[in-house]
Design a protein around this motif. Structure first.
Motif, PDB file in Angstrom:
ATOM      1  N   ALA A  22      -0.294  -0.788   4.016  1.00 29.61           N
ATOM      2  CA  ALA A  22       0.972  -0.410   3.373  1.00 29.61           C
ATOM      3  C   ALA A  22       0.824  -0.347   1.861  1.00 29.61           C
ATOM      4  N   VAL A  23       0.075  -1.280   1.270  1.00 28.59           N
ATOM      5  CA  VAL A  23      -0.154  -1.261  -0.176  1.00 28.59           C
ATOM      6  C   VAL A  23      -0.956  -0.023  -0.564  1.00 28.59           C
ATOM      7  N   ILE A  24      -1.970   0.309   0.221  1.00 27.02           N
ATOM      8  CA  ILE A  24      -2.797   1.483  -0.068  1.00 27.02           C
ATOM      9  C   ILE A  24      -1.970   2.755   0.058  1.00 27.02           C
ATOM     10  N   VAL A  25      -1.148   2.847   1.098  1.00 25.74           N
ATOM     11  CA  VAL A  25      -0.332   4.044   1.299  1.00 25.74           C
ATOM     12  C   VAL A  25       0.681   4.192   0.169  1.00 25.74           C
ATOM     13  N   ARG A  26       1.278   3.090  -0.269  1.00 24.85           N
ATOM     14  CA  ARG A  26       2.256   3.162  -1.365  1.00 24.85           C
ATOM     15  C   ARG A  26       1.612   3.577  -2.674  1.00 24.85           C
ATOM     16  N   SER A  27       0.334   3.275  -2.846  1.00 24.58           N
ATOM     17  CA  SER A  27      -0.325   3.630  -4.096  1.00 24.58           C
ATOM     18  C   SER A  27      -0.891   5.044  -4.075  1.00 24.58           C
ATOM     19  N   ALA A  28      -0.852   5.700  -2.907  1.00 24.85           N
ATOM     20  CA  ALA A  28      -1.364   7.076  -2.802  1.00 24.85           C
ATOM     21  C   ALA A  28      -0.443   8.021  -3.570  1.00 24.85           C
TER      22      ALA A  28
END
Length: 146
Positions: free
Chosen positions: A133-139
């Motif tokens: 979720a953190v990685i997706v939000r930072s995309a």
């Protein structure tokens, strides 16, 4: 891009994923909890030196030292996660894979260790989901061009 438009802010310092965002703090807290669990395991191994007869004292000490080094490393990763350090991504996902492998061996092993295995598997799953979720939000968001 017009000179009036601001460039799209992407990467680890974007507003969605700044170091103080709730997901990043939650991820760091999960890694911190994993560190505490590994510390507890190290202290359990240490206490067993006095409770049970050991056949290989040097081997037992090496296992305790390695366990405590992993615990300190995880604490360092948790702090790095709070600071939004890029290197923590690889460390977190690597630990989740190792923790899930350990959990499955506990689940398949002695029945007394099965609850610990399920707890470790649950924590690894929640941490991995939060990590994604953190990685997706930072995309970067893609804007449709008309």
């Amino acid at each position: 891009m017009n000179s009036e438009e601001k460039p799209l802010e992407i990467g680890p310092r974007s507003q969605k994923n700044r170091p103080g965002s709730a997901l990043v703090v939650f991820l760091a807290a999960l890694v911190g909890c994993e560190s505490l669990i590994v510390f507890a395991g190290g202290f359990y191994f240490f206490s067993q030196l006095f409770v049970q007869k050991t056949t290989n004292l040097a081997g037992a000490i090496v296992i305790i030292v390695i366990t405590l080094l992993i615990a300190f490393w995880l604490a360092f990763v948790g702090i790095g996660t709070l600071k939004d350090q890029a290197w923590t991504k690889g460390a977190i996902i690597t630990w989740q894979i190792l923790q899930f492998a350990l959990a499955t061996s506990f689940i398949a092993g002695l029945s007394a260790w099965q609850p610990i295995g399920w707890l470790l598997a649950f924590i690894a799953t929640v941490t991995t989901a939060t990590f994604v979720a953190v990685i997706v939000r930072s995309a970067p968001e893609k804007k449709s061009s008309s």
